[in-house]
Scaffold this motif. Structure first.
Motif, PDB file in Angstrom:
ATOM      1  N   MET A 119      38.647  25.251  38.093  1.00  0.00           N
ATOM      2  CA  MET A 119      38.968  26.309  37.160  1.00  0.00           C
ATOM      3  C   MET A 119      40.037  27.193  37.781  1.00  0.00           C
ATOM      4  N   LYS A 120      40.949  27.633  37.006  1.00  0.00           N
ATOM      5  CA  LYS A 120      41.975  28.530  37.487  1.00  0.00           C
ATOM      6  C   LYS A 120      41.422  29.947  37.512  1.00  0.00           C
ATOM      7  N   LEU A 121      41.938  30.731  38.440  1.00  0.00           N
ATOM      8  CA  LEU A 121      41.508  32.115  38.547  1.00  0.00           C
ATOM      9  C   LEU A 121      41.758  32.863  37.247  1.00  0.00           C
ATOM     10  N   ALA A 122      42.849  32.545  36.557  1.00  0.00           N
ATOM     11  CA  ALA A 122      43.164  33.234  35.306  1.00  0.00           C
ATOM     12  C   ALA A 122      42.055  33.041  34.278  1.00  0.00           C
ATOM     13  N   LYS A 123      41.443  31.861  34.269  1.00  0.00           N
ATOM     14  CA  LYS A 123      40.376  31.593  33.312  1.00  0.00           C
ATOM     15  C   LYS A 123      39.121  32.383  33.642  1.00  0.00           C
ATOM     16  N   LEU A 124      39.033  32.855  34.867  1.00  0.00           N
ATOM     17  CA  LEU A 124      37.832  33.587  35.269  1.00  0.00           C
ATOM     18  C   LEU A 124      38.151  35.042  35.548  1.00  0.00           C
ATOM     19  N   ALA A 125      39.169  35.557  34.905  1.00  0.00           N
ATOM     20  CA  ALA A 125      39.598  36.926  35.145  1.00  0.00           C
ATOM     21  C   ALA A 125      38.501  37.937  34.835  1.00  0.00           C
ATOM     22  N   PHE A 126      37.623  37.578  33.944  1.00  0.00           N
ATOM     23  CA  PHE A 126      36.557  38.511  33.606  1.00  0.00           C
ATOM     24  C   PHE A 126      35.657  38.790  34.796  1.00  0.00           C
ATOM     25  N   LEU A 127      35.615  37.890  35.787  1.00  0.00           N
ATOM     26  CA  LEU A 127      34.803  38.141  36.971  1.00  0.00           C
ATOM     27  C   LEU A 127      35.294  39.372  37.711  1.00  0.00           C
ATOM     28  N   ALA A 128      36.591  39.605  37.694  1.00  0.00           N
ATOM     29  CA  ALA A 128      37.143  40.755  38.397  1.00  0.00           C
ATOM     30  C   ALA A 128      36.613  42.057  37.815  1.00  0.00           C
ATOM     31  N   THR A 129      36.421  42.099  36.506  1.00  0.00           N
ATOM     32  CA  THR A 129      35.894  43.314  35.905  1.00  0.00           C
ATOM     33  C   THR A 129      34.378  43.355  35.955  1.00  0.00           C
ATOM     34  N   ALA A 130      33.746  42.203  35.976  1.00  0.00           N
ATOM     35  CA  ALA A 130      32.285  42.163  36.009  1.00  0.00           C
ATOM     36  C   ALA A 130      31.735  42.483  37.387  1.00  0.00           C
ATOM     37  N   LEU A 131      32.529  42.231  38.399  1.00  0.00           N
ATOM     38  CA  LEU A 131      32.091  42.464  39.767  1.00  0.00           C
ATOM     39  C   LEU A 131      32.801  43.689  40.312  1.00  0.00           C
ATOM     40  N   ALA A 132      32.058  44.724  40.667  1.00  0.00           N
ATOM     41  CA  ALA A 132      32.680  45.939  41.194  1.00  0.00           C
ATOM     42  C   ALA A 132      33.255  45.647  42.575  1.00  0.00           C
ATOM     43  N   ALA A 133      34.493  46.020  42.792  1.00  0.00           N
ATOM     44  CA  ALA A 133      35.178  45.722  44.048  1.00  0.00           C
ATOM     45  C   ALA A 133      34.928  46.819  45.071  1.00  0.00           C
ATOM     46  N   THR A 134      34.756  46.399  46.312  1.00  0.00           N
ATOM     47  CA  THR A 134      34.659  47.285  47.454  1.00  0.00           C
ATOM     48  C   THR A 134      35.677  46.806  48.460  1.00  0.00           C
ATOM     49  N   PRO A 135      36.463  47.689  49.099  1.00  0.00           N
ATOM     50  CA  PRO A 135      37.473  47.236  50.052  1.00  0.00           C
ATOM     51  C   PRO A 135      36.865  46.353  51.128  1.00  0.00           C
ATOM     52  N   ILE A 136      37.645  45.359  51.561  1.00  0.00           N
ATOM     53  CA  ILE A 136      37.168  44.414  52.568  1.00  0.00           C
ATOM     54  C   ILE A 136      38.175  44.297  53.681  1.00  0.00           C
ATOM     55  N   ALA A 137      37.729  43.760  54.794  1.00  0.00           N
ATOM     56  CA  ALA A 137      38.629  43.506  55.917  1.00  0.00           C
ATOM     57  C   ALA A 137      39.467  42.281  55.610  1.00  0.00           C
ATOM     58  N   ALA A 138      40.651  42.224  56.163  1.00  0.00           N
ATOM     59  CA  ALA A 138      41.570  41.123  55.871  1.00  0.00           C
ATOM     60  C   ALA A 138      41.022  39.782  56.307  1.00  0.00           C
ATOM     61  N   SER A 139      40.172  39.734  57.321  1.00  0.00           N
ATOM     62  CA  SER A 139      39.679  38.454  57.839  1.00  0.00           C
ATOM     63  C   SER A 139      38.335  38.056  57.251  1.00  0.00           C
ATOM     64  N   ALA A 140      37.851  38.763  56.234  1.00  0.00           N
ATOM     65  CA  ALA A 140      36.532  38.492  55.675  1.00  0.00           C
ATOM     66  C   ALA A 140      36.497  37.163  54.934  1.00  0.00           C
ATOM     67  N   GLN A 141      35.328  36.632  54.770  1.00  0.00           N
ATOM     68  CA  GLN A 141      34.996  35.419  54.032  1.00  0.00           C
ATOM     69  C   GLN A 141      35.722  34.181  54.547  1.00  0.00           C
ATOM     70  N   ASP A 142      35.172  33.626  55.571  1.00  0.00           N
ATOM     71  CA  ASP A 142      35.651  32.342  56.075  1.00  0.00           C
ATOM     72  C   ASP A 142      34.813  31.243  55.451  1.00  0.00           C
ATOM     73  N   VAL A 143      35.347  30.023  55.458  1.00  0.00           N
ATOM     74  CA  VAL A 143      34.589  28.880  54.974  1.00  0.00           C
ATOM     75  C   VAL A 143      33.289  28.808  55.763  1.00  0.00           C
ATOM     76  N   GLY A 144      32.198  28.651  55.047  1.00  0.00           N
ATOM     77  CA  GLY A 144      30.881  28.582  55.672  1.00  0.00           C
ATOM     78  C   GLY A 144      30.111  29.884  55.602  1.00  0.00           C
ATOM     79  N   ASP A 145      30.781  31.011  55.321  1.00  0.00           N
ATOM     80  CA  ASP A 145      30.081  32.291  55.204  1.00  0.00           C
ATOM     81  C   ASP A 145      29.173  32.266  53.977  1.00  0.00           C
ATOM     82  N   THR A 146      28.075  32.982  54.067  1.00  0.00           N
ATOM     83  CA  THR A 146      27.166  33.130  52.934  1.00  0.00           C
ATOM     84  C   THR A 146      27.531  34.399  52.187  1.00  0.00           C
ATOM     85  N   ILE A 147      27.547  34.303  50.884  1.00  0.00           N
ATOM     86  CA  ILE A 147      27.787  35.459  50.018  1.00  0.00           C
ATOM     87  C   ILE A 147      26.454  35.803  49.358  1.00  0.00           C
ATOM     88  N   TYR A 148      26.103  37.095  49.428  1.00  0.00           N
ATOM     89  CA  TYR A 148      24.846  37.561  48.863  1.00  0.00           C
ATOM     90  C   TYR A 148      25.107  38.311  47.566  1.00  0.00           C
TER      91      TYR A 148
END
Length: 191
Positions: free
Chosen positions: A1-30
């Protein structure tokens, strides 16, 4: 799926600033309920793809916050949604994409049926045939083998046989052969 097709996720999920190196492959998202949503499988500049076990959900990188604490007290990354919400959004997107694909296929089938009906109506003895490179090929002399072979008389009175599947009708109502003049003549003469 293209990110554009899932643009609603950006509004549905409240954003909090993150570090530039966050979320590597293998990390668990809660999720915001403290339960795991899934594991990061792919990352790029703007997207983190999380395997929920049901879907591979592309989430906007900005929607993932650091320093989440789950029930076990582990630090991790989180989004302001639950696994059920993410899977529900993905299920909806998959259903919409499937419906759009089915509609596209139905339109193509309708157009093909209309084109075949138009060809059936126009492909008669005496009808002119034009090649794909817009050169006059000749006139239909006969239609044989239950309409599957079209015999065309070319300029020098030579007869050549073409399969019906090679024929189509363009938007202007011209019967066209789906090959160039030189290719048709080469095939007719064994070349």
């Amino acid at each position: 799926m293209k990110l554009a097709k899932l643009a609603f996720l950006a509004t549905a999920l409240a954003a909090t600033p993150i570090a530039a190196s966050a979320q590597d492959v293998g990390d668990t998202i809660y999720g915001n309920d403290g339960n795991p949503i899934g594991t990061v499988t792919v990352t790029d500049e703007g997207t983190v793809t999380v395997d929920t076990g049901t879907y591979k959900a592309p989430l906007p990188r900005g929607a993932i916050a650091e320093r989440a604490i789950n029930d076990a007290g582990d630090m991790g990354f989180r989004v302001e949604a639950t696994k059920a919400q993410i899977d529900g959004m993905m299920e909806q997107q998959v259903a919409q994409a499937k419906a759009a694909e089915e509609a596209r296929k139905a339109e193509l089938a309708k157009a093909e049926a209309e084109a075949m009906a138009k060809l059936e109506e126009m492909l008669v003895v005496g009808a002119p045939i034009v090649t794909a490179d817009e050169q006059p090929l000749g006139m239909v002399e006969t239609i044989e083998q239950e309409g599957e072979i079209i015999v065309v008389k070319v300029e020098d009175e030579e007869l050549i046989s073409l399969p019906r599947t090679l024929m189509w009708v363009d938007d202007d109502g011209t019967i066209m052969a789906r090959a160039n003049y030189s290719d048709i003549m080469a095939a007719a003469h064994g070349g």
